[in-house]
Design a protein around this motif. Structure first.
Motif, PDB file in Angstrom:
ATOM      1  N   ASN A  86     -21.547   5.758  26.000  1.00 16.58           N
ATOM      2  CA  ASN A  86     -21.188   4.572  26.765  1.00 16.58           C
ATOM      3  C   ASN A  86     -19.696   4.468  27.039  1.00 16.58           C
ATOM      4  OD1 ASN A  86     -23.802   3.826  26.900  1.00 16.58           O
ATOM      5  ND2 ASN A  86     -23.696   2.145  25.440  1.00 16.58           N
ATOM      6  N   ASP A  87     -18.842   4.936  26.097  1.00 16.26           N
ATOM      7  CA  ASP A  87     -17.403   4.762  26.250  1.00 16.26           C
ATOM      8  C   ASP A  87     -16.879   5.428  27.513  1.00 16.26           C
ATOM      9  OD1 ASP A  87     -17.294   3.286  23.989  1.00 16.26           O
ATOM     10  OD2 ASP A  87     -16.542   4.880  22.684  1.00 16.26           O
ATOM     11  N   GLU A  88     -17.363   6.642  27.821  1.00 17.97           N
ATOM     12  CA  GLU A  88     -16.888   7.349  29.008  1.00 17.97           C
ATOM     13  C   GLU A  88     -17.348   6.642  30.289  1.00 17.97           C
ATOM     14  OE1 GLU A  88     -18.157  10.920  26.385  1.00 17.97           O
ATOM     15  OE2 GLU A  88     -18.000  11.589  28.464  1.00 17.97           O
ATOM     16  N   LEU A  89     -18.602   6.217  30.312  1.00 17.12           N
ATOM     17  CA  LEU A  89     -19.124   5.525  31.483  1.00 17.12           C
ATOM     18  C   LEU A  89     -18.438   4.177  31.673  1.00 17.12           C
ATOM     19  CD1 LEU A  89     -21.244   5.559  33.766  1.00 17.12           C
ATOM     20  CD2 LEU A  89     -22.859   4.507  32.171  1.00 17.12           C
ATOM     21  N   GLU A  90     -18.015   3.574  30.568  1.00 14.11           N
ATOM     22  CA  GLU A  90     -17.409   2.242  30.622  1.00 14.11           C
ATOM     23  C   GLU A  90     -16.128   2.239  31.450  1.00 14.11           C
ATOM     24  OE1 GLU A  90     -18.076  -1.597  30.082  1.00 14.11           O
ATOM     25  OE2 GLU A  90     -19.331   0.004  29.237  1.00 14.11           O
ATOM     26  N   TYR A  91     -15.391   3.340  31.436  1.00 12.85           N
ATOM     27  CA  TYR A  91     -14.171   3.422  32.242  1.00 12.85           C
ATOM     28  C   TYR A  91     -14.481   3.197  33.722  1.00 12.85           C
ATOM     29  CZ  TYR A  91     -10.876   5.013  28.701  1.00 12.85           C
ATOM     30  OH  TYR A  91     -10.038   5.081  27.623  1.00 12.85           O
ATOM     31  N   MET A  92     -15.509   3.891  34.217  1.00 15.19           N
ATOM     32  CA  MET A  92     -15.852   3.757  35.626  1.00 15.19           C
ATOM     33  C   MET A  92     -16.389   2.363  35.923  1.00 15.19           C
ATOM     34  SD  MET A  92     -18.008   6.340  38.055  1.00 15.19           S
ATOM     35  CE  MET A  92     -19.601   6.189  37.249  1.00 15.19           C
ATOM     36  N   LYS A  93     -17.201   1.821  35.025  1.00 15.55           N
ATOM     37  CA  LYS A  93     -17.766   0.479  35.228  1.00 15.55           C
ATOM     38  C   LYS A  93     -16.660  -0.560  35.369  1.00 15.55           C
ATOM     39  CE  LYS A  93     -22.197   0.996  32.767  1.00 15.55           C
ATOM     40  NZ  LYS A  93     -22.996   0.471  31.637  1.00 15.55           N
ATOM     41  N   PHE A  96     -13.784   6.374  44.309  1.00 20.69           N
ATOM     42  CA  PHE A  96     -13.572   6.389  42.859  1.00 20.69           C
ATOM     43  C   PHE A  96     -14.851   6.803  42.133  1.00 20.69           C
ATOM     44  CE2 PHE A  96     -12.267   5.078  38.692  1.00 20.69           C
ATOM     45  CZ  PHE A  96     -10.883   5.146  38.722  1.00 20.69           C
ATOM     46  N   ILE A  97     -16.006   6.285  42.588  1.00 13.71           N
ATOM     47  CA  ILE A  97     -17.275   6.644  41.960  1.00 13.71           C
ATOM     48  C   ILE A  97     -17.582   8.127  42.164  1.00 13.71           C
ATOM     49  CG2 ILE A  97     -19.779   6.298  42.087  1.00 13.71           C
ATOM     50  CD1 ILE A  97     -19.216   3.337  42.665  1.00 13.71           C
ATOM     51  N   GLN A  98     -17.290   8.642  43.368  1.00 12.05           N
ATOM     52  CA  GLN A  98     -17.520  10.060  43.624  1.00 12.05           C
ATOM     53  C   GLN A  98     -16.714  10.942  42.679  1.00 12.05           C
ATOM     54  OE1 GLN A  98     -16.861  10.061  48.026  1.00 12.05           O
ATOM     55  NE2 GLN A  98     -18.674  11.334  48.083  1.00 12.05           N
ATOM     56  N   ILE A  99     -15.413  10.648  42.557  1.00 16.42           N
ATOM     57  CA  ILE A  99     -14.531  11.495  41.746  1.00 16.42           C
ATOM     58  C   ILE A  99     -14.846  11.354  40.264  1.00 16.42           C
ATOM     59  CG2 ILE A  99     -12.151  12.025  41.157  1.00 16.42           C
ATOM     60  CD1 ILE A  99     -12.982  12.666  44.042  1.00 16.42           C
ATOM     61  N   LEU A 100     -14.807  10.119  39.772  1.00 17.82           N
ATOM     62  CA  LEU A 100     -15.050   9.906  38.344  1.00 17.82           C
ATOM     63  C   LEU A 100     -16.477  10.289  37.969  1.00 17.82           C
ATOM     64  CD1 LEU A 100     -13.142   8.740  36.118  1.00 17.82           C
ATOM     65  CD2 LEU A 100     -12.311   8.490  38.454  1.00 17.82           C
ATOM     66  N   GLY A 101     -17.434   9.980  38.852  1.00 12.59           N
ATOM     67  CA  GLY A 101     -18.830  10.309  38.564  1.00 12.59           C
ATOM     68  C   GLY A 101     -19.043  11.797  38.394  1.00 12.59           C
ATOM     69  N   ALA A 102     -18.418  12.599  39.274  1.00 12.01           N
ATOM     70  CA  ALA A 102     -18.559  14.055  39.167  1.00 12.01           C
ATOM     71  C   ALA A 102     -17.924  14.582  37.890  1.00 12.01           C
ATOM     72  CB  ALA A 102     -17.938  14.725  40.389  1.00 12.01           C
ATOM     73  N   LEU A 103     -16.756  14.046  37.524  1.00 14.04           N
ATOM     74  CA  LEU A 103     -16.086  14.496  36.307  1.00 14.04           C
ATOM     75  C   LEU A 103     -16.872  14.103  35.056  1.00 14.04           C
ATOM     76  CD1 LEU A 103     -12.445  13.605  37.364  1.00 14.04           C
ATOM     77  CD2 LEU A 103     -13.315  15.892  36.969  1.00 14.04           C
ATOM     78  N   LEU A 104     -17.525  12.926  35.091  1.00  9.97           N
ATOM     79  CA  LEU A 104     -18.368  12.520  33.966  1.00  9.97           C
ATOM     80  C   LEU A 104     -19.589  13.410  33.843  1.00  9.97           C
ATOM     81  CD1 LEU A 104     -18.355   8.621  34.296  1.00  9.97           C
ATOM     82  CD2 LEU A 104     -17.364   9.946  32.445  1.00  9.97           C
ATOM     83  N   LEU A 105     -20.148  13.781  34.988  1.00 11.26           N
ATOM     84  CA  LEU A 105     -21.410  14.523  35.009  1.00 11.26           C
ATOM     85  C   LEU A 105     -21.235  15.989  34.641  1.00 11.26           C
ATOM     86  CD1 LEU A 105     -24.460  14.614  35.836  1.00 11.26           C
ATOM     87  CD2 LEU A 105     -23.671  15.154  38.144  1.00 11.26           C
ATOM     88  N   MET A 106     -20.237  16.648  35.237  1.00  4.79           N
ATOM     89  CA  MET A 106     -20.062  18.096  35.081  1.00  4.79           C
ATOM     90  C   MET A 106     -19.272  18.395  33.811  1.00  4.79           C
ATOM     91  SD  MET A 106     -21.475  19.194  37.969  1.00  4.79           S
ATOM     92  CE  MET A 106     -21.744  18.761  39.686  1.00  4.79           C
ATOM     93  N   GLU A 107     -19.942  18.485  32.690  1.00  6.93           N
ATOM     94  CA  GLU A 107     -19.264  18.687  31.406  1.00  6.93           C
ATOM     95  C   GLU A 107     -19.095  20.149  31.031  1.00  6.93           C
ATOM     96  OE1 GLU A 107     -20.938  16.593  28.173  1.00  6.93           O
ATOM     97  OE2 GLU A 107     -20.689  14.613  29.066  1.00  6.93           O
TER      98      GLU A 107
END
Length: 739
Positions: free
Chosen positions: A228-235, A430-441
């Motif tokens: 949750n902590d990583e996703l919380e940044y984008m939220k 912002f969602i595109q950039i941060l979302g891709a970085l969160l997803l592609m680990e």
């Protein structure tokens, strides 16, 4: 993963050899610390982004079975790239011990591709000997697995300005992935056996899949708090609490895309049918194509159906009373809550978030069925010079095979519901950039982000790099593995606000000097600097660059004028000497000579006002000049002219060819005993040569070399090219580039 060095051997768009860029290592840091390409617009930042994209497209394509006949391994593209990859369970080579992974070793990969040659590949594990692959064996089946593991795990790109030169390699590769996927549709083995999905381009369509994957899987209801902590940044940044609901539609009965002539041909075939029902069925088959869900994705689609809240089917044989109805269109509705997330996380536990997104990506590839086989073929053939937007029409959403739509989000501030499409451009970005970085680990992934902050507000831009580092630190803390930071993030920007959040040691500054891209070291610290100070320094740099260009232009003009003043009197003096001799010999010849000389001098004066002239006009002048020389030397001087008349657009500097003829006449014996033959010809549409047999004068007349030196200087100053002087045996040739 980090790129160490790139250089080019051939011109690539605005980059000219010997362009080279050395990246700064981040191996001793505890943060991801993205590399930042900065500089004024037009300095070459995007060209380097495009170069990186094109290099990895080439490396992926030449070993892809579907792409090999379209992308030539011995292409004229020339480059060298060196990068370091972390050794993981996914890229451990046969024979390498697993201790490499435990010790955190990395593999340095060097790939050199000379113009018209096969790529040469070598690698070296930290502390071990260098291994060079045999170029003749790299396409063998046994070597494909080695080669596959020497490439980055994923290459993910984004461009905010719709830069098609960046997106094109990724979109084009999608057509080859599609062919591979289609070839394997009847294969019941795992989809992982098909080499797919190394290159990703993040556009609006893929962003919806990223959004779903992040919010459904990162909010881990099976293990609360784990991610949750990583996703919380984008939220927090975009004020989004969660996804409220969304729909997925499958359309297996799509419209065919025919060219006009193909359609007319098919309709004429059907027109001969006398049966109305048969005719209607023929036209239905003509305009619509039935698509089957590939074998590899059928279980995934079934799982999506089982996880959905409601389903709406449209059947092919709805009017018939049959036991088994076949659906041709299906819309799934998902009302997102904790139970739905639990269902997704349990159902797709074996593939998790990365596999879930990959399967959505594969479903998105099915939309290439909307293009005819002819258009798909043309897209695969598109080289550097042709954009895919010139080939492929836009497909409306309702006609696609697969699409995600009606995505509703819940605002964090007031719990209101908002349609994803209605978000601002900055929020989407912002969602595109941060979302891709969160997803592609996955370790060994490289992100190429071209101007990702164009729609950010000032607050987002001012903390963008810090946000990325915070996310990676949270990931390291979650997985208890410091190696997770081993990804390469390259960002381009011209925003001084973003630079204020980036350490100067991570900034690569681009400038344009004398028409070439240059890399400069910054002489100030960008991190923490005030925006006004950075703007002042950037504007000062821009002012210096403009002044340098103005001074260079003035210098070029002054040098050019000086050269013309040297050339014109030289030619005039020779002509007057010839006229003086002719007056003594024959008044008639002198009169005719004066008429032709006036034509030559008129051209000379006109040529003073321009830097280059059409080849056809230059040759008319040359013929007049040759006439004057033949009047003087008669049969002792001969010319062989083989100039291709199919080169109307080619140009040369004024009087360049005349100067070469004059040079040959000046330095060689011309007599009845030794007639001089001068050959003038074009070579391959790129060069014009003037050649003669070397016949030194008995007087041993000295030469200053000013004529050829001046001509070469004109080419260098005005066109950044050079003439070629060749002496082979007793033949002397001068070749000038056709412009």
């Amino acid at each position: 993963m980090e790129i160490v060095r790139i250089k080019i051997y051939t011109t690539f768009r605005g980059l000219k050899p010997p362009f080279e860029i050395n990246f700064k290592s981040n191996s001793d840091r505890n943060e991801i610390d993205p590399v930042c390409f900065a500089g004024l617009n037009g300095a070459g930042k995007s060209n380097v982004m495009e170069l990186i994209s094109e290099i990895f497209f080439y490396l992926e394509a030449i070993h892809n079975l579907s792409a090999q006949k379209y992308v030539i391994s011995k292409s004229p593209f020339g480059f060298y790239i060196e990068y370091r990859l972390p050794i993981t369970a996914n890229n451990l080579l046969v024979g390498e011990p697993s201790s490499y992974i435990v010790e955190g070793l990395q593999r340095t990969v060097c790939i050199e591709k000379k113009k018209g040659k096969e790529p040469e590949i070598a690698y070296q594990v930290d502390g071990y000997d260098r291994v060079v692959l045999n170029p003749k064996l790299q396409y063998k089946e046994d070597y494909l697995d080695i080669y596959d593991k020497l490439l980055p795990a994923k290459i993910v790109a984004y461009s905010s300005g719709g830069n098609e030169q960046i997106s094109k390699p990724f979109r084009r590769m999608g057509f080859f992935y599609f062919d591979e996927f289609e070839r394997a549709t009847h294969d019941t083995e795992n989809i992982g056996n098909t080499r797919l999905n190394r290159l990703y381009f993040m556009d609006y369509c893929s962003n919806a899949a990223v959004l779903l994957a992040d919010f459904i899987f990162k909010d881990n209801v099976l293990n609360p708090g784990a991610e949750n902590d990583e996703l919380e940044y984008m939220k927090q940044v975009v004020d989004i609490q969660d996804i409220h609901s969304f729909k997925i539609t499958f359309n297996l009965n799509i419209k065919r895309d025919y060219s006009y002539h193909k359609l007319k041909e098919r309709m004429e075939e059907f027109a001969e049918s006398a049966e109305v029902e048969q005719l209607l069925e023929s036209f239905r088959a003509l305009f619509f194509q039935k698509i089957d869900i590939p074998t590899q994705l059928q279980s995934f689609v079934t799982d999506l159906i089982n996880c959905s809240t409601t389903q709406h089917f449209e059947f092919e044989n709805a009017e018939q009373d049959t036991e088994e109805q076949i659906w041709v269109r299906l819309t799934l509705y998902f009302r997102v809550d904790r139970e739905l997330k639990r269902a997704f996380q349990e159902t797709f536990a074996s593939i998790r978030v990365a596999g879930f997104f990959q399967n959505l990506y594969l479903l998105e590839l099915l939309n290439l069925y909307n293009y005819s086989a002819e258009l798909r073929e043309e897209a695969k053939k598109a080289g550097l010079a042709k954009n895919l937007s010139e080939i492929l029409p836009e497909i409306i959403q309702e006609d696609k095979v697969f699409y995600i739509h009606e995505v509703y989000l819940v605002k964090q501030s007031d719990s209101s519901r908002i349609l994803y499409k209605s978000l601002s451009d900055g929020e989407h970005q912002f969602i595109q950039i941060l979302g891709a970085l969160l997803l592609m680990e996955e370790e060994g992934t490289i992100f190429i982000l071209d101007e990702p902050s164009t729609h950010f507000n000032a607050a987002w831009s001012a903390k963008f790099f810090s946000t990325l580092n915070d996310i990676y630190l949270k990931r390291i803390e979650r997985v208890q593995d410091k190696q997770q930071r081993r990804q390469n993030v390259i960002i381009s920007t011209h925003s001084p606000i973003m630079l204020s959040d980036c350490k100067s040691k991570n900034v690569i500054w681009f400038e344009r000097e004398k028409g070439k891209t240059q890399i400069k070291e910054l002489d100030f610290e960008t991190y923490g600097a005030s925006i006004d100070y950075i703007i002042y320094l950037v504007r000062r740099q821009q002012s210096y660059q403009l002044e340098n260009e103005q001074l260079r232009a003035e210098n070029l003009q002054n040098q050019y004028e000086a050269l013309k003043n040297q050339l014109n009197p030289h030619m005039l003096l020779n002509s007057l000497n010839t006229l003086r001799s002719l007056v003594r010999e024959s008044q008639d010849k002198a009169q005719e000579y004066i008429q032709e000389l006036s034509r030559v001098l008129r051209y000379t004066l006109q040529g003073n006002d321009t830097q280059k002239v059409p080849l056809s006009g230059e040759m008319e002048f040359v013929n007049a000049y040759i006439f004057l020389q033949l009047m003087r030397y008669e049969d002792n001087l001969r010319f062989e002219i083989r100039v291709d008349e199919q080169l109307p657009d080619k140009q040369v500097p004024p009087m360049a060819v005349q100067l070469l003829i004059e040079n040959a006449i000046k330095h060689n014996e011309i007599s009845n005993r030794r007639p001089l033959v001068i050959t003038i010809r074009t070579e391959g549409g790129e060069w014009l040569s003037v050649c003669n047999r070397i016949q030194p004068k008995m007087t041993g007349e000295s030469t200053t070399g000013i004529g050829l030196a001046n001509l070469n200087k004109r080419y260098e100053l005005l066109f950044q090219q050079q003439i070629v002087v060749e002496k082979t045996g007793d033949v002397f040739c001068v070749k000038i580039p056709l412009l």
